[in-house]
Each structure stands twice: as structure tokens, then as C-alpha cells.
Design a protein around this motif. Structure first.
Motif, PDB file in Angstrom:
ATOM      1  N   GLN A 115      -5.088 -31.001  14.072  1.00 41.27           N
ATOM      2  CA  GLN A 115      -6.253 -30.580  13.302  1.00 41.27           C
ATOM      3  C   GLN A 115      -7.115 -29.716  14.221  1.00 41.27           C
ATOM      4  N   TRP A 116      -7.848 -28.776  13.637  1.00 40.13           N
ATOM      5  CA  TRP A 116      -8.430 -27.711  14.440  1.00 40.13           C
ATOM      6  C   TRP A 116      -9.944 -27.618  14.282  1.00 40.13           C
ATOM      7  N   VAL A 117     -10.607 -27.382  15.422  1.00 47.33           N
ATOM      8  CA  VAL A 117     -12.033 -27.064  15.454  1.00 47.33           C
ATOM      9  C   VAL A 117     -12.181 -25.785  16.271  1.00 47.33           C
ATOM     10  N   GLY A 118     -12.891 -24.820  15.709  1.00 50.53           N
ATOM     11  CA  GLY A 118     -13.049 -23.591  16.466  1.00 50.53           C
ATOM     12  C   GLY A 118     -13.336 -22.387  15.593  1.00 50.53           C
ATOM     13  N   PRO A 119     -13.220 -21.217  16.231  1.00 53.75           N
ATOM     14  CA  PRO A 119     -12.773 -21.038  17.611  1.00 53.75           C
ATOM     15  C   PRO A 119     -13.862 -21.382  18.627  1.00 53.75           C
ATOM     16  N   ILE A 120     -13.437 -21.968  19.742  1.00 50.72           N
ATOM     17  CA  ILE A 120     -14.379 -22.278  20.818  1.00 50.72           C
ATOM     18  C   ILE A 120     -14.435 -21.153  21.845  1.00 50.72           C
ATOM     19  N   VAL A 121     -13.488 -20.229  21.792  1.00 49.65           N
ATOM     20  CA  VAL A 121     -13.496 -19.028  22.629  1.00 49.65           C
ATOM     21  C   VAL A 121     -12.993 -17.883  21.776  1.00 49.65           C
ATOM     22  N   GLU A 122     -13.623 -16.731  21.904  1.00 53.67           N
ATOM     23  CA  GLU A 122     -13.145 -15.526  21.236  1.00 53.67           C
ATOM     24  C   GLU A 122     -12.722 -14.521  22.293  1.00 53.67           C
ATOM     25  N   ILE A 123     -11.507 -13.985  22.160  1.00 54.78           N
ATOM     26  CA  ILE A 123     -10.979 -13.077  23.170  1.00 54.78           C
ATOM     27  C   ILE A 123     -10.398 -11.829  22.525  1.00 54.78           C
ATOM     28  N   GLU A 124     -10.352 -10.776  23.330  1.00 56.42           N
ATOM     29  CA  GLU A 124      -9.614  -9.559  23.001  1.00 56.42           C
ATOM     30  C   GLU A 124      -8.423  -9.523  23.945  1.00 56.42           C
ATOM     31  N   ALA A 125      -7.226  -9.630  23.401  1.00 57.19           N
ATOM     32  CA  ALA A 125      -6.032  -9.725  24.240  1.00 57.19           C
ATOM     33  C   ALA A 125      -5.172  -8.479  24.096  1.00 57.19           C
ATOM     34  N   GLY A 126      -4.360  -8.217  25.120  1.00 57.63           N
ATOM     35  CA  GLY A 126      -3.482  -7.065  25.067  1.00 57.63           C
ATOM     36  C   GLY A 126      -2.595  -6.976  26.289  1.00 57.63           C
ATOM     37  N   ILE A 127      -1.978  -5.822  26.454  1.00 53.34           N
ATOM     38  CA  ILE A 127      -1.102  -5.542  27.594  1.00 53.34           C
ATOM     39  C   ILE A 127      -1.757  -4.450  28.428  1.00 53.34           C
ATOM     40  N   TYR A 128      -1.789  -4.670  29.745  1.00 51.49           N
ATOM     41  CA  TYR A 128      -2.528  -3.795  30.652  1.00 51.49           C
ATOM     42  C   TYR A 128      -1.606  -3.191  31.701  1.00 51.49           C
ATOM     43  N   GLU A 129      -1.995  -1.987  32.175  1.00 58.60           N
ATOM     44  CA  GLU A 129      -1.317  -1.346  33.287  1.00 58.60           C
ATOM     45  C   GLU A 129      -2.368  -0.680  34.171  1.00 58.60           C
ATOM     46  N   PHE A 130      -1.958  -0.254  35.376  1.00 60.38           N
ATOM     47  CA  PHE A 130      -2.859   0.515  36.215  1.00 60.38           C
ATOM     48  C   PHE A 130      -3.004   1.913  35.635  1.00 60.38           C
ATOM     49  N   ALA A 131      -4.225   2.421  35.624  1.00 52.78           N
ATOM     50  CA  ALA A 131      -4.513   3.701  34.985  1.00 52.78           C
ATOM     51  C   ALA A 131      -3.761   4.858  35.623  1.00 52.78           C
ATOM     52  N   ASP A 132      -3.420   4.744  36.911  1.00 53.35           N
ATOM     53  CA  ASP A 132      -2.731   5.838  37.596  1.00 53.35           C
ATOM     54  C   ASP A 132      -1.223   5.614  37.671  1.00 53.35           C
ATOM     55  N   HIS A 133      -0.698   4.775  36.777  1.00 57.00           N
ATOM     56  CA  HIS A 133       0.746   4.518  36.768  1.00 57.00           C
ATOM     57  C   HIS A 133       1.488   5.841  36.567  1.00 57.00           C
ATOM     58  N   PRO A 134       2.518   6.133  37.386  1.00 57.24           N
ATOM     59  CA  PRO A 134       3.212   7.424  37.285  1.00 57.24           C
ATOM     60  C   PRO A 134       3.952   7.624  35.968  1.00 57.24           C
ATOM     61  N   ASP A 135       4.271   6.532  35.272  1.00 56.11           N
ATOM     62  CA  ASP A 135       4.986   6.627  34.000  1.00 56.11           C
ATOM     63  C   ASP A 135       4.255   5.788  32.965  1.00 56.11           C
ATOM     64  N   PRO A 136       3.117   6.286  32.468  1.00 56.56           N
ATOM     65  CA  PRO A 136       2.267   5.458  31.596  1.00 56.56           C
ATOM     66  C   PRO A 136       2.951   5.108  30.278  1.00 56.56           C
ATOM     67  N   VAL A 137       2.565   3.943  29.762  1.00 52.24           N
ATOM     68  CA  VAL A 137       3.102   3.458  28.487  1.00 52.24           C
ATOM     69  C   VAL A 137       2.449   4.213  27.330  1.00 52.24           C
ATOM     70  N   ARG A 138       3.289   4.666  26.406  1.00 51.82           N
ATOM     71  CA  ARG A 138       2.777   5.388  25.237  1.00 51.82           C
ATOM     72  C   ARG A 138       3.314   4.841  23.916  1.00 51.82           C
ATOM     73  N   SER A 139       4.238   3.883  23.989  1.00 49.53           N
ATOM     74  CA  SER A 139       4.851   3.394  22.753  1.00 49.53           C
ATOM     75  C   SER A 139       5.404   1.990  22.969  1.00 49.53           C
ATOM     76  N   LEU A 140       5.774   1.337  21.872  1.00 53.50           N
ATOM     77  CA  LEU A 140       6.409   0.026  21.966  1.00 53.50           C
ATOM     78  C   LEU A 140       7.742   0.104  22.705  1.00 53.50           C
ATOM     79  N   ASP A 141       8.445   1.210  22.515  1.00 58.51           N
ATOM     80  CA  ASP A 141       9.706   1.372  23.242  1.00 58.51           C
ATOM     81  C   ASP A 141       9.464   1.405  24.741  1.00 58.51           C
ATOM     82  N   ASP A 142       8.376   2.040  25.160  1.00 56.66           N
ATOM     83  CA  ASP A 142       8.047   2.049  26.587  1.00 56.66           C
ATOM     84  C   ASP A 142       7.813   0.629  27.090  1.00 56.66           C
ATOM     85  N   ILE A 143       7.106  -0.185  26.294  1.00 56.81           N
ATOM     86  CA  ILE A 143       6.840  -1.569  26.681  1.00 56.81           C
ATOM     87  C   ILE A 143       8.153  -2.339  26.816  1.00 56.81           C
ATOM     88  N   ARG A 144       9.060  -2.133  25.878  1.00 55.33           N
ATOM     89  CA  ARG A 144      10.342  -2.843  25.914  1.00 55.33           C
ATOM     90  C   ARG A 144      11.199  -2.434  27.112  1.00 55.33           C
TER      91      ARG A 144
END
Length: 276
Positions: A115-144
């Protein structure tokens, strides 16, 4: 932290006073001594998972920990919160009566288990990389196709990403070092949230401008989960305590203190995973 006067003011407001008028008639029995006693006898469990919940100087802190403590203060709950390894928390939650645990993601797989009480925390979640990555992610295929995505071992994110066919996951048994591993090139991407990164950036001294969110899971919440057989009146009492903490503005202050943000931009978004 929060002043004694502010907590005292919360305690003085009866928990049923925050219920909507239409709900109060249906919940008159919440004021019965038995219901209140049952709510105050619940065993609260958590794990060491900064910045959501962790022990410092004998107190449970963290974004979720402080919200639950504020709820407990509102109800006059004085039992100590027990911190255990997460597997033991889940075992107790599923085998012992009158147990509640935090901070837990509410997923479809877990929905009917607790049984649930909440939310007790609200978050913004995602996938992160370094901004100067030589091959930046641009698509789901890149992530895979990147060699390694760091993700909390055994968490809801790892489970969901594997269900979506991601085989390039690097389970992190100590998620606190995720940003360091990203900086060292040991992983290419990191699954995290605004609150987790806020702490890790402060701990490592890495500038936030060096980190880029490349994929957004959107907003999600973490919850206080009660064992399935817990009296529904007890669950409602704890939810009303959270409602009072939110109404007082205390919830928003805690979220801001721990780095919750709502203005991040991202190249693309979706629903690959439900959160922590």
C-alpha cells in the motif's frame, strides 16, 4: 533543518483536518484511539541510499528521510527509524505485519504488493553524459550502442532498462560513485536524477555545466510503502500527514534543499524506465 516551532505548529494541527470535506465523513473512524495507536505502532524501515535516505549522527536524513520525519513529527510518532540493507527491508516489508519502508519507486510490478503513501520525493530522472563527450548521444540507438551505461544495481531503472532490451548496462552497487566513474571514462552514460546529481556534484567539485542530460524519463516520485495487510486507516492517516507537510510548504523546502529542479532541458525524452 527545520525549526522546533515549525514542527510544533504542524503537530498542533489534527491530521484529519487536512482531509477534504467530502472525505472527512468517510474517515471519522480515523480519529478513533485504536486507529491512531495503530498508526503510531508502525515500524519504519529504510536503507542507506544518499541523498534520499541516510544516517548521520544517529538521525535519518535525506530528501525522503526528512519528509518522513516531518510526517512522523506531525503524527507524534516517536519510534526510531531502522536502516537496513535493501534486501532485508523488502523481506521485512513482505513478511512482517505493520511495516512501512522508504524511499521506493512505485512500479506496475510492485503496485499490488504494497500500500502506498506519497510521493514523499519528487525527482526528474534521466540519462547523463559529459557535455564534451567526443561522440555525443543523439538518439535511442546511440544509447543502446554505447559500451556501458551506469545504473543502480537491482533498482527499478536496471530492471526496466533490461526489459527494454538494454544489454549494455553496468550495475553500480555504490551509486554514489557514478559521477566519478563517468568522469573517469569507466562508463559512457549515467542513469541518475536531479537530486542524486546535486549531491554528487557537490561531493566531487565537478561543475554542473560539464554534465548534460541526453534523455529524460520525466518526473517521477518515490513513496512510503506499507505492508499489504496494513489497516487501510493507518495508510490514510500517514497520507494525511504527508498532505499536511505539503500544505505547510515544508515539502517544497526539503525538495529545494536537496536539489530538486524542474527546468532541465534534454534532446529527447520517453519512458524507458520509471525511476530509482
Amino acid at each position: 533543518m527545520f525549526g522546533k516551532l515549525r514542527l510544533a505548529a504542524l503537530i498542533l494541527v489534527p491530521f484529519w483536518a487536512v482531509l477534504p470535506e467530502t472525505a472527512r465523513a468517510d474517515h471519522d473512524d480515523l480519529k478513533a484511539p485504536g486507529a491512531i495507536a495503530d498508526a503510531l505502532s508502525i515500524t519504519l524501515l529504510t536503507e542507506e541510499y544518499p541523498p534520499f535516505n541516510y544516517t548521520e549522527n544517529g538521525q535519518i536524513l535525506g530528501a525522503g528521510g526528512e519528509v518522513v520525519r516531518a510526517m512522523a513529527a506531525h503524527l507524534g510518532y516517536h519510534k526510531p527509524i531502522q536502516s537496513l540493507p535493501w534486501k532485508r527491508v523488502i523481506l521485512r516489508l513482505e513478511s512482517d505485519p505493520d511495516v512501512a519502508a522508504f524511499s521506493m519507486t512505485r512500479t506496475s510490478q510492485r503496485e499490488d504488493l504494497y500500500q502506498w503513501v506519497g510521493p514523499i520525493v519528487e525527482i526528474e530522472a534521466g540519462i547523463y553524459e559529459f557535455a564534451d563527450h567526443p561522440d555525443p548521444v543523439r538518439s535511442l540507438d546511440d544509447i543502446r550502442n554505447v559500451p556501458a551505461i551506469g545504473v543502480q544495481a537491482g533498482g527499478a531503472d536496471e530492471i526496466a532498462l533490461r526489459q527494454y532490451g538494454m544489454v549494455n548496462l553496468e550495475p553500480l552497487h555504490n551509486p554514489e560513485v557514478g559521477l566519478q566513474m563517468l568522469a573517469a571514462g569507466r562508463i559512457d552514460l549515467l542513469v541518475s536524477s536531479d537530486i542524486e546529481l546535486h549531491r554528487q556534484l557537490a561531493d566531487t567539485g565537478i561543475a554542473s555545466s560539464l554534465i548534460r542530460r541526453v534523455y529524460s524519463f520525466g518526473s517521477s516520485g518515490l513513496y512510503l510503502a506499507f505492508s499489504r495487510d496494513t489497516d487501510q486507516r493507518v495508510v490514510t492517516i500517514w497520507q494525511s500527514a504527508l498532505d499536511a507537510v505539503v500544505a505547510s510548504g515544508q515539502f517544497a523546502r526539503i525538495m529545494a534543499q536537496y536539489g530538486a529542479v524542474s527546468d532541465q532541458t534534454t534532446p529527447f525524452s520517453g519512458s524507458l524506465a520509471p525511476g530509482q
